[in-house]
Design a protein around this motif. Structure first.
Motif, short mmCIF file in Angstrom:
data_model
loop_
_atom_site.label_atom_id
_atom_site.label_comp_id
_atom_site.label_asym_id
_atom_site.label_seq_id
_atom_site.Cartn_x
_atom_site.Cartn_y
_atom_site.Cartn_z
N ALA A 103 0.86 -1.19 0.00
CA ALA A 103 0.00 0.00 0.00
C ALA A 103 0.89 1.24 0.00
CB ALA A 103 -0.90 -0.01 1.23
N PHE A 104 0.83 2.01 -1.10
CA PHE A 104 1.71 3.17 -1.27
C PHE A 104 0.99 4.24 -2.08
CE2 PHE A 104 4.88 5.65 -3.54
CZ PHE A 104 5.83 5.90 -2.58
N ARG A 105 1.18 5.48 -1.66
CA ARG A 105 0.64 6.61 -2.43
C ARG A 105 1.75 7.63 -2.65
NH1 ARG A 105 -5.16 8.83 -0.50
NH2 ARG A 105 -4.04 10.70 -1.11
N ASP A 106 1.74 8.22 -3.85
CA ASP A 106 2.80 9.18 -4.19
C ASP A 106 2.80 10.38 -3.25
OD1 ASP A 106 3.67 7.60 -6.27
OD2 ASP A 106 2.43 8.63 -7.78
N ASP A 107 1.61 10.79 -2.77
CA ASP A 107 1.54 11.98 -1.93
C ASP A 107 1.84 11.70 -0.46
OD1 ASP A 107 -0.77 10.49 -1.81
OD2 ASP A 107 -2.14 12.20 -1.72
N PHE A 108 1.72 10.45 -0.03
CA PHE A 108 1.96 10.12 1.37
C PHE A 108 3.17 9.19 1.59
CE2 PHE A 108 -2.63 11.20 1.88
CZ PHE A 108 -2.48 12.16 2.86
N GLY A 109 3.40 8.30 0.66
CA GLY A 109 4.41 7.27 0.86
C GLY A 109 3.75 5.96 1.25
N TYR A 110 4.42 5.15 2.06
CA TYR A 110 3.86 3.88 2.51
C TYR A 110 2.76 4.15 3.54
CZ TYR A 110 7.66 1.53 0.12
OH TYR A 110 8.52 1.06 -0.85
N LEU A 111 1.63 3.45 3.37
CA LEU A 111 0.49 3.64 4.25
C LEU A 111 0.57 2.64 5.40
CD1 LEU A 111 -2.34 4.11 1.58
CD2 LEU A 111 -0.83 5.83 2.60
N ILE B 12 9.42 10.98 13.57
CA ILE B 12 8.85 11.51 12.34
C ILE B 12 9.26 10.64 11.16
CG2 ILE B 12 8.77 13.51 10.79
CD1 ILE B 12 9.49 15.24 13.26
N THR B 13 8.27 10.24 10.35
CA THR B 13 8.57 9.46 9.14
C THR B 13 7.98 10.09 7.89
OG1 THR B 13 6.59 8.07 9.31
CG2 THR B 13 8.54 7.33 10.50
N LEU B 14 7.05 11.02 8.06
CA LEU B 14 6.37 11.66 6.92
C LEU B 14 7.09 12.96 6.57
CD1 LEU B 14 3.91 11.54 5.00
CD2 LEU B 14 2.63 12.85 6.69
N GLY B 15 7.37 13.14 5.27
CA GLY B 15 8.01 14.37 4.83
C GLY B 15 9.52 14.37 4.97
N VAL B 16 10.08 13.24 5.35
CA VAL B 16 11.54 13.10 5.44
C VAL B 16 11.95 11.82 4.73
CG1 VAL B 16 11.82 14.39 7.60
CG2 VAL B 16 11.33 11.94 7.69
N THR B 17 13.20 11.76 4.33
CA THR B 17 13.69 10.55 3.67
C THR B 17 14.37 9.64 4.69
OG1 THR B 17 15.89 11.46 3.18
CG2 THR B 17 14.12 11.93 1.59
N GLU B 18 14.59 8.41 4.27
CA GLU B 18 15.31 7.48 5.12
C GLU B 18 16.70 8.01 5.45
OE1 GLU B 18 12.44 5.00 2.62
OE2 GLU B 18 13.84 6.65 2.27
N THR B 19 17.34 8.62 4.46
CA THR B 19 18.69 9.18 4.67
C THR B 19 18.66 10.29 5.71
OG1 THR B 19 19.34 8.62 2.41
CG2 THR B 19 20.66 10.28 3.55
N ASP B 20 17.62 11.15 5.64
CA ASP B 20 17.49 12.22 6.64
C ASP B 20 17.45 11.64 8.06
OD1 ASP B 20 17.33 14.15 4.64
OD2 ASP B 20 15.13 14.09 4.56
N PRO C 298 -0.74 6.61 11.91
CA PRO C 298 -0.38 7.78 11.09
C PRO C 298 1.06 8.25 11.31
CG PRO C 298 -2.55 8.07 12.07
CD PRO C 298 -1.96 6.84 12.69
N SER C 299 1.58 8.02 12.49
CA SER C 299 2.94 8.48 12.80
C SER C 299 4.01 7.74 12.00
CB SER C 299 3.23 8.33 14.30
OG SER C 299 3.23 6.97 14.68
N LEU C 300 3.65 6.59 11.42
CA LEU C 300 4.62 5.81 10.64
C LEU C 300 4.43 5.98 9.14
CD1 LEU C 300 4.69 2.49 12.70
CD2 LEU C 300 6.55 4.14 12.46
N THR C 301 3.36 6.64 8.73
CA THR C 301 3.10 6.84 7.31
C THR C 301 4.24 7.66 6.69
OG1 THR C 301 0.71 6.72 7.56
CG2 THR C 301 1.52 7.91 5.64
N GLY C 302 4.61 7.29 5.48
CA GLY C 302 5.73 7.95 4.80
C GLY C 302 6.78 6.92 4.49
#
Length: 354
Positions: A156-164, A227-235, A168-172
């Motif tokens: 489950a993945f959306r371009d605007d959110f990332g992994y669903l 935080i997992t939404l709006g940041v990358t794994e590298t961040d 909610p705190s883990l979305t992205g």
């Protein structure tokens, strides 16, 4: 092999290596993923949970081809209550996962460094671990497993959110990265609370090893991202790496200071600790965890003759689940305390430097 790991103090991956291993106990990564065609586990029917479990079990073949070890499926329903407890103690599973064992299981690699929970809070939860400070290693392992699963499963993945995800705190990214640290000198010098306050400003949290019980025993803490939404794994990994590096440096400085000003007092304290652990007839869980912290500090400073891994082994064997699984029976409180003292003494003998 998988069942054997439940009865051993340490997993094969816990070998005492890794950067800053006198302060950093381990590094861990968790990736939460869901299958697009099923609802989240807490809303799923038994039929859907069973279907997810079967899809998960079918991934053993592709995972084995990665070449880092072979995987075994452990169905939680097929394990005894004490075995399920040990699955959580060893972080193969979680407290919430083992609470409802029906249609739930774990894919476990034969070194214990990788496990995949099926039908926990999310359909698949990839977990990786490595000794010492090695975030890159645990991330690379998790990403490789994630890619292997995603090549066969529709996440489950959306371009605007990332992994669903269910939370909610883990979305992205769905990524939780954590580092477990032992910082007795920072605690002794009352500097750790200031560090915690600074960490939270960067979106990270600090919890005691026994945070679920609202206890912080043994000067052990885990630092994880919030935080997992709006940041990358590298961040996430880069920021966590900077935070841990700074804490390690401060702990090293504090160890030098307390040693310079309290050498004889510390030697006396650590040797008394060793005497208690090696001679006690009864040990409570909280007492043994506190004493284990002093033991490890004394080992790291060259006063106690045991190997550093004795500490990590003790942190497992003092658990009621381990003691009862080893005894093959439920034990009352006094029996647990006596069994704990005996097992701790066996660990000290096994890990004594030659």
């Amino acid at each position: 092999m998988a069942h054997d790991m439940l009865q051993q103090p340490l997993c094969p991956w816990q070998d005492g290596t890794g950067n800053f291993n006198d302060i950093v106990i381990d590094s861990r990564v968790r990736l939460d993923r869901n299958l697009k065609k099923y609802v989240f586990p807490d809303k799923a029917s038994d039929t859907e949970l069973a279907a997810v479990l079967e899809e998960g079990k079918r991934q053993i073949g592709p995972l084995d081809t990665l070449g880092h070890g072979r995987y075994t499926f452990l169905g939680l329903e097929e394990l005894s209550p004490m075995e399920r407890e040990m699955m959580a103690v060893k972080h193969f599973s979680s407290a919430g996962h083992i609470e409802h064992p029906k249609h739930r299981g774990v894919l476990l690699r034969d070194d214990g460094a990788v496990s995949i929970m099926l039908n926990e809070e999310d359909h698949l939860v990839i977990q990786t671990a490595a000794p010492g400070f090695d975030l890159q290693r645990v991330w690379d392992q998790a990403a490789q497993v994630d890619d292997a699963l995603e090549s066969h499963l529709d996440f489950a993945f959306r371009d605007d959110f990332g992994y669903l995800t269910a939370s909610p705190s883990l979305t992205g990214t769905g990524l939780t990265a954590g580092v477990t640290i032992h910082v007795p000198a920072l605690v002794m010098m009352k500097r750790f609370n200031r560090i915690v306050q600074g960490i939270t400003k960067f979106g990270f949290t600090v919890s005691g090893m026994y945070g679920e019980r609202n206890e912080c025993i043994g000067n052990i803490f885990q630092i994880t991202n919030q935080i997992t939404l709006g940041v990358t794994e590298t961040d996430i990994l880069d920021q966590l790496s900077k935070i841990v590096t700074q804490i390690v440096q401060e702990e090293q400085n504090c160890r030098s200071l307390v040693w310079d000003h309290n050498e004889n007092t510390l030697k006396d304290k650590w040797l008394r600790t060793y005497g208690t652990l090696s001679q006690a007839w009864l040990l409570s869980d909280q007492e043994s965890l506190a004493l284990a912290s002093d033991l490890r500090f004394g080992i790291d400073m060259g006063v106690i003759p045991e190997q550093p891994l004795a500490y990590e082994a003790i942190m497992t064997v003092v658990e009621p689940a381990y003691l009862q699984l080893k005894a093959g029976a439920e034990l009352n409180d006094e029996e647990l305390q006596h069994q704990r003292a005996q097992v701790v003494q066996s660990v000290l003998a096994a890990y004594r430097r030659k």
